[in-house]
Design an enzyme around this catalytic site. Sequence first.
Site, PDB file in Angstrom:
ATOM      1  N   SER A   1       0.767  -1.243   0.081  1.00 54.69           N
ATOM      2  CA  SER A   1       0.003   0.191   0.018  1.00 54.69           C
ATOM      3  C   SER A   1       0.966   1.217   0.117  1.00 54.69           C
ATOM      4  CB  SER A   1      -0.902   0.160   1.290  1.00 54.69           C
ATOM      5  OG  SER A   1      -0.168   0.061   2.355  1.00 54.69           O
ATOM      6  N   CYS A   2       2.106   1.107   0.280  1.00 58.68           N
ATOM      7  CA  CYS A   2       2.931   2.269   0.313  1.00 58.68           C
ATOM      8  C   CYS A   2       4.030   2.735  -0.865  1.00 58.68           C
ATOM      9  CB  CYS A   2       3.818   2.141   1.560  1.00 58.68           C
ATOM     10  SG  CYS A   2       2.710   2.291   2.976  1.00 58.68           S
ATOM     11  N   LEU A   3       4.900   1.790  -1.277  1.00 60.12           N
ATOM     12  CA  LEU A   3       5.889   2.075  -2.162  1.00 60.12           C
ATOM     13  C   LEU A   3       5.401   2.542  -3.505  1.00 60.12           C
ATOM     14  CD1 LEU A   3       8.988  -0.166  -1.404  1.00 60.12           C
ATOM     15  CD2 LEU A   3       8.326   2.054  -0.432  1.00 60.12           C
TER      16      LEU A   3
ATOM     17  N   ASP B   1       3.585   5.882  -3.094  1.00 58.32           N
ATOM     18  CA  ASP B   1       4.114   7.148  -2.601  1.00 58.32           C
ATOM     19  C   ASP B   1       5.204   7.581  -3.654  1.00 58.32           C
ATOM     20  OD1 ASP B   1       2.796   7.022  -0.280  1.00 58.32           O
ATOM     21  OD2 ASP B   1       4.328   6.072   0.834  1.00 58.32           O
TER      22      ASP B   1
END
Length: 425
Positions: free
Chosen positions: A264-266, A269
Amino acid sequence: MRISVIGGGYVGLVSAVCFAELGHSVDLVEIDRAKCDAINAGHPPIYENGLEELLSAHAGKNLHAYVEYDHIKYSDIIFICVGTPQGPDGHPDLSNIISSSESIGRALRDTDDTRYHVVVVKSTVPPGTTEKQVIPSVLRQSGKKNDKIGFAVNPEFLREGMAVWDFMNPDRIVIGCRENRVGDLVEAAYSGIKAPVIRTGIAAAEMIKYASNAFLATKISYANEIGNICKKLGIDVYEVMRAVGRDSRIGPAFLNAGTGFGGSCLPKDVSALIALAEDLGENPVLLKSVMHINKLQPLRLIDLLIKRVGDLDGKKISVLGLSFKENTDDVRESRSVVVIKELISRGARVSAYDPRANQSMKRILPEVDYCSSASESLTDADACLVMTEWPEFAHLDKEFDLMKSRVIIEGRRILSCKDREGICW
Ligand code: NAD
């Protein structure tokens, strides 16, 4: 200290439980009633190592979950941990941030003026969001001045699968704020945790999170690019990176070549940083290449598969591992999603198994045949793709004899049996 946490997902629930473990009294606000009820009953709606034990120790004692915001008015500190998913144009969707800021402001409207509150943004938000959106929303809705409410940014760096451990043992705690009084209060919430504290400005703290994730993503795409070259040369990229990572200027983490980064992040982002850079008139060529490599990398598995078994139409392909990494049930942006969609579009039948993530993947890809063990998934399969480094896959061997033939391709380096081929080794 009395702490409120807004949002009971991976970051919010883990933070709430860990603050409770540190001895604080914690009120968690989670708008999803089913999640809220599960949390109060001591059952985490997500899987994380050690989370269930900690939640059952604190739920109903010094940790309570609510769907309403009323209780936050008693809090010294309010941590915003709501989701900031990727929007259609690469920018993050900040609607949860705006609505939670407004709800916090409304809940603080009726507090007596002798009480001081600090609102802390822990969610990942683009530089400028706290100053331009969160602070004005909270102040407008509360009708208070900023001598009654302080603001800070405290980005979270935990890894899913290791979230509780990482929260309790961070490499550093970053606190972005304007006033020492605010920073001191946020730091006090972490008392009991041994880690260097880095105080910065508010926008710098927001940027630190993006810069950290973009660097980690860059390391992964770099390892994959080197791995693709190594594969052509017959060199084991893991032998190479083991030595490269021993250089203290480089470090060993995030050099494992494979199918690329998910979660859900890299991806979100790096996309957000690209969108932000373009808004500013920059052309972030490095970050764009990082994303480009990551997009192509999982499709290399399909090319390898076709080389080994030919046309995929009607073939049964066993996919082992669905979560974006081991020890989590999170399938957001998992490379397995990309690979399974490609397999299905080429007419393959997919039998999949994951120790934790079958249910979460079923919600995205219901047409897959979900199995309750690796053996069941492998039975009569034409080929197998290993997608996640679950420890239980490490010792698979005779189970592959259940396949029509042992065509075993690893997207993550985890197996130790013979006959396996790696995506870049
Ligand atoms: P998540 O989607 O797992 O959880 C967010 C939760 O917030 C959901 O349960 C949702 O129902 C709830 N929510 C949404 N709007 C709300 C509102 N207005 N009031 C109360 N609750 C609300 O998200 P996550 O993975 O925990 O991520 C949260 C933030 O932390 C994101 O900005 C993310 O980028 C960042 N982050 C995530 C990780 C990670 O590994 N997951 C690590 C570091 C930082």
